[in-house]
Write a protein that holds these residues in place. Structure first.
Motif, mmCIF file in Angstrom:
data_model
loop_
_atom_site.group_PDB
_atom_site.id
_atom_site.type_symbol
_atom_site.label_atom_id
_atom_site.label_comp_id
_atom_site.label_asym_id
_atom_site.label_seq_id
_atom_site.Cartn_x
_atom_site.Cartn_y
_atom_site.Cartn_z
ATOM 1 N N VAL A 142 12.400 16.828 6.719
ATOM 2 C CA VAL A 142 11.616 15.870 7.513
ATOM 3 C C VAL A 142 11.334 14.613 6.696
ATOM 4 N N LEU A 143 10.911 14.791 5.443
ATOM 5 C CA LEU A 143 10.589 13.642 4.598
ATOM 6 C C LEU A 143 11.808 12.750 4.364
ATOM 7 N N ASN A 144 12.990 13.365 4.269
ATOM 8 C CA ASN A 144 14.217 12.586 4.059
ATOM 9 C C ASN A 144 14.623 11.794 5.300
ATOM 10 N N MET A 145 14.114 12.202 6.449
ATOM 11 C CA MET A 145 14.442 11.502 7.703
ATOM 12 C C MET A 145 13.623 10.221 7.885
ATOM 13 N N TYR A 146 12.502 10.125 7.178
ATOM 14 C CA TYR A 146 11.600 8.973 7.357
ATOM 15 C C TYR A 146 11.733 7.987 6.214
ATOM 16 N N THR A 147 11.541 6.721 6.570
ATOM 17 C CA THR A 147 11.561 5.660 5.561
ATOM 18 C C THR A 147 10.154 5.126 5.296
ATOM 19 N N LYS A 148 9.210 5.523 6.158
ATOM 20 C CA LYS A 148 7.816 5.095 5.971
ATOM 21 C C LYS A 148 6.881 6.259 6.315
ATOM 22 N N VAL A 149 5.642 6.114 5.887
ATOM 23 C CA VAL A 149 4.638 7.151 6.133
ATOM 24 C C VAL A 149 3.782 6.730 7.316
ATOM 25 N N ASP A 150 3.827 7.522 8.389
ATOM 26 C CA ASP A 150 3.026 7.217 9.578
ATOM 27 C C ASP A 150 2.544 8.516 10.236
ATOM 28 N N GLU A 151 1.871 8.386 11.364
ATOM 29 C CA GLU A 151 1.313 9.557 12.059
ATOM 30 C C GLU A 151 2.406 10.495 12.582
ATOM 31 N N GLU A 152 3.524 9.902 12.964
ATOM 32 C CA GLU A 152 4.629 10.725 13.460
ATOM 33 C C GLU A 152 5.119 11.687 12.378
ATOM 34 N N LEU A 153 5.184 11.186 11.141
ATOM 35 C CA LEU A 153 5.585 12.030 10.008
ATOM 36 C C LEU A 153 4.576 13.174 9.819
ATOM 37 N N LEU A 154 3.293 12.837 9.905
ATOM 38 C CA LEU A 154 2.248 13.853 9.730
ATOM 39 C C LEU A 154 2.303 14.903 10.839
ATOM 40 N N THR A 171 -3.912 24.543 8.880
ATOM 41 C CA THR A 171 -2.963 23.429 8.983
ATOM 42 C C THR A 171 -3.701 22.108 9.242
ATOM 43 N N MET A 172 -4.659 22.150 10.164
ATOM 44 C CA MET A 172 -5.431 20.930 10.472
ATOM 45 C C MET A 172 -6.187 20.443 9.243
ATOM 46 N N ASN A 173 -6.717 21.381 8.482
ATOM 47 C CA ASN A 173 -7.446 21.040 7.253
ATOM 48 C C ASN A 173 -6.508 20.372 6.247
ATOM 49 N N ILE A 174 -5.292 20.924 6.092
ATOM 50 C CA ILE A 174 -4.315 20.360 5.148
ATOM 51 C C ILE A 174 -3.904 18.947 5.558
ATOM 52 N N ILE A 175 -3.611 18.769 6.854
ATOM 53 C CA ILE A 175 -3.174 17.448 7.339
ATOM 54 C C ILE A 175 -4.280 16.409 7.202
ATOM 55 N N ASP A 176 -5.519 16.812 7.451
ATOM 56 C CA ASP A 176 -6.662 15.878 7.284
ATOM 57 C C ASP A 176 -6.784 15.435 5.828
ATOM 58 N N GLN A 177 -6.669 16.397 4.915
ATOM 59 C CA GLN A 177 -6.738 16.052 3.484
ATOM 60 C C GLN A 177 -5.585 15.139 3.085
ATOM 61 N N LEU A 178 -4.405 15.428 3.617
ATOM 62 C CA LEU A 178 -3.217 14.632 3.307
ATOM 63 C C LEU A 178 -3.378 13.199 3.815
ATOM 64 N N ARG A 179 -3.897 13.071 5.018
ATOM 65 C CA ARG A 179 -4.113 11.740 5.609
ATOM 66 C C ARG A 179 -5.082 10.903 4.755
ATOM 67 N N ASN A 180 -6.156 11.539 4.307
ATOM 68 C CA ASN A 180 -7.142 10.843 3.472
ATOM 69 C C ASN A 180 -6.537 10.397 2.146
ATOM 70 N N ARG A 181 -5.721 11.228 1.537
ATOM 71 C CA ARG A 181 -5.103 10.882 0.248
ATOM 72 C C ARG A 181 -4.104 9.741 0.401
ATOM 73 N N ILE A 182 -3.387 9.759 1.508
ATOM 74 C CA ILE A 182 -2.413 8.681 1.766
ATOM 75 C C ILE A 182 -3.134 7.337 1.859
ATOM 76 N N GLY A 186 -2.816 4.634 -0.985
ATOM 77 C CA GLY A 186 -1.888 3.642 -0.437
ATOM 78 C C GLY A 186 -0.450 4.099 -0.523
ATOM 79 N N ILE A 187 -0.204 5.345 -0.209
ATOM 80 C CA ILE A 187 1.149 5.919 -0.315
ATOM 81 C C ILE A 187 2.026 5.411 0.824
ATOM 82 N N THR A 188 3.204 4.900 0.458
ATOM 83 C CA THR A 188 4.148 4.387 1.457
ATOM 84 C C THR A 188 5.501 5.107 1.400
ATOM 85 N N ASP A 189 5.775 5.767 0.276
ATOM 86 C CA ASP A 189 7.039 6.493 0.115
ATOM 87 C C ASP A 189 6.865 7.938 0.616
ATOM 88 N N PRO A 190 7.663 8.356 1.604
ATOM 89 C CA PRO A 190 7.548 9.717 2.147
ATOM 90 C C PRO A 190 7.651 10.818 1.089
#
Length: 420
Positions: A142-154, A171-182, A186-190
């Motif tokens: 999945v990460l290799n398919m994306y060129t940017k980090v957005d909600e669709e990737l999450l 899963t919801m807890n992990i994604i919430d933490q991931l979103r906050n860290r991004i 300022g993470i832009t690389d998948p």
């Protein structure tokens, strides 16, 4: 006829005795002559330099006898000396062999101390091959398919985690933490998202109480869980481990309701060379545990491992039976350090989480054993159990061998899962 034969034998014996006496008398006379001649030889020594030929021969004979005696004594001394040397050399050789054996044993122990983590980690990686394919390989795709980090990737990552039996809440807890860290970093690389995801997984699994605590003597481990999850096999592997560490281990065959459960545990006891307390099939599990505690005290056992019932007519009966066992342990063995391990089958996915929650209602579970992790692509159940039941995972099974029952290590697990 016999009478005549007896007389004949008697005459023969008398004749022999007479002959022996005559020979003895002749020898005595000869010895006296030799003695007289010797004395004469000494007396005449000052008057004549020449000795009779007979006397010279006798003297030579005596001299030869003396020489032979000296030689014989010398040989005996030499033999005794040789034997002593050989015995000393043998002792020295034995000591050398013992020293070599001790040195080899020491080297083996040191080698085991140097390399166990590498071997165990390799086994862990092999055991988690299916889980890696079911989780991290899909995440990488999945990460290799994306060129940017957005909600669709999450959202795609969220779907992978749920299908890997991580559980909706976790899963919801992990994604919430991931979103906050991004956002914070300022993470832009998948591909950088992967690093953060690994760190989150490791943090969820990390627990200070993850190590099985049976160092104190006496200790008791109560194994609980439904039938078919690998409870008895886990007990056998633990018995083997702690026996090899030098502990005195005793097993209690408390699962008296499952057919062949007692026999299966007996096989493990024989294999590990440990004692086992058992009753007949269908007996009261509480009575087995009671007898095992008494035996453990009498035999100064370091570790008592108790199997418990895994199935009765319904859930209520099973939980009541377990409740009785725990009361017996509270009353009879309060001084023992206690571990209550719930064994769950990783291949059952979310059902394992449900089992953990049910058993936690009636038992003070101190740790979870996740078996058969090598047989599932949905290894996310480790995260679900730890997060939703709030009980540390202490042991994981990643294969059939004794060493494949491993102490759970959050970092090693996440490294093996994410391929580091």
């Amino acid at each position: 006829m016999f009478k005549n034969l007896f007389k004949f034998n008697k005459k023969k014996e008398e004749k022999k005795e007479t002959e022996d006496k005559e020979i003895e008398n002749i020898l005595e006379e000869e010895m006296k002559k030799i003695e007289l001649e010797s004395n004469k030889e000494v007396n005449e020594e000052s008057f004549s330099d020449k000795e009779p030929i007979v006397e010279a021969e006798d003297k030579e004979e005596i001299k030869n006898i003396e020489i032979k005696n000296i030689e014989t004594e010398g040989k005996v001394e030499e033999i005794v000396k040789t034997e002593k040397i050989q015995e000393t050399e043998k002792v020295e050789e034995i000591e050398k062999v013992e020293e070599i054996v001790k040195k080899e044993e020491k080297e083996e122990i040191e080698e085991e101390k140097r390399e166990p983590k590498v071997n165990l980690f390799e086994r862990l990686k092999q055991g988690l091959t299916k889980a890696k394919q079911g989780i991290t390989d899909k995440i990488d795709n999945v990460l290799n398919m994306y060129t940017k980090v957005d909600e669709e990737l999450l959202e795609d990552l969220e779907e992978i985690l749920i299908t890997a039996d991580v559980g909706v809440n976790t899963t919801m807890n992990i994604i919430d933490q991931l979103r906050n860290r991004i956002k914070q970093k300022g993470i832009t690389d998948p591909m950088d998202v992967r690093v953060e995801l690994k760190n989150i997984v490791e943090n969820i699994l990390d627990n200070d109480n993850a190590k099985l605590d049976v160092e104190k003597s006496p200790s008791i481990i109560l194994m609980v869980g439904v039938n078919g999850v690998g409870k008895t096999t886990t007990i056998g592997k633990l018995a083997n481990r702690y026996k090899s560490e030098g502990k005195k281990v005793l097993l209690a065959a408390g699962d008296t309701f499952r057919a062949a459960a007692i026999e299966q545990l007996e096989v493990w006891a024989q294999r590990s060379n440990v004692d086992i307390i058992k009753h007949q099939e269908g007996a009261d599990p509480g009575a087995v545990v009671y007898d095992a505690i008494k035996a453990a005290k009498a035999r100064n056992v370091d570790l008592l491992i108790c199997d418990t019932a895994g199935r009765l007519h319904n859930k209520a009966n099973l939980m009541n039976e377990l409740g009785k066992v725990f009361k017996i342990v509270d009353r009879e063995f309060p001084e023992a350090k206690r571990e209550v391990l719930l064994v769950v089958d990783a291949t059952t996915g979310q059902n394992a989480v449900s089992q953990a929650k049910t058993f936690k209602e009636v038992a003070d579970i101190t740790g979870i054993v996740l078996t058969k992790l090598d047989g599932t692509a949905k290894g996310g159940v480790v995260l679900a159990v730890k997060s939703e039941v709030d009980v540390p995972v202490k042991l994981i099974g990643v294969g059939e061998k004794v060493e494949d029952l491993q102490d759970f290590d959050a970092k090693a697990f996440s490294d093996a899962l994410f391929g580091n």
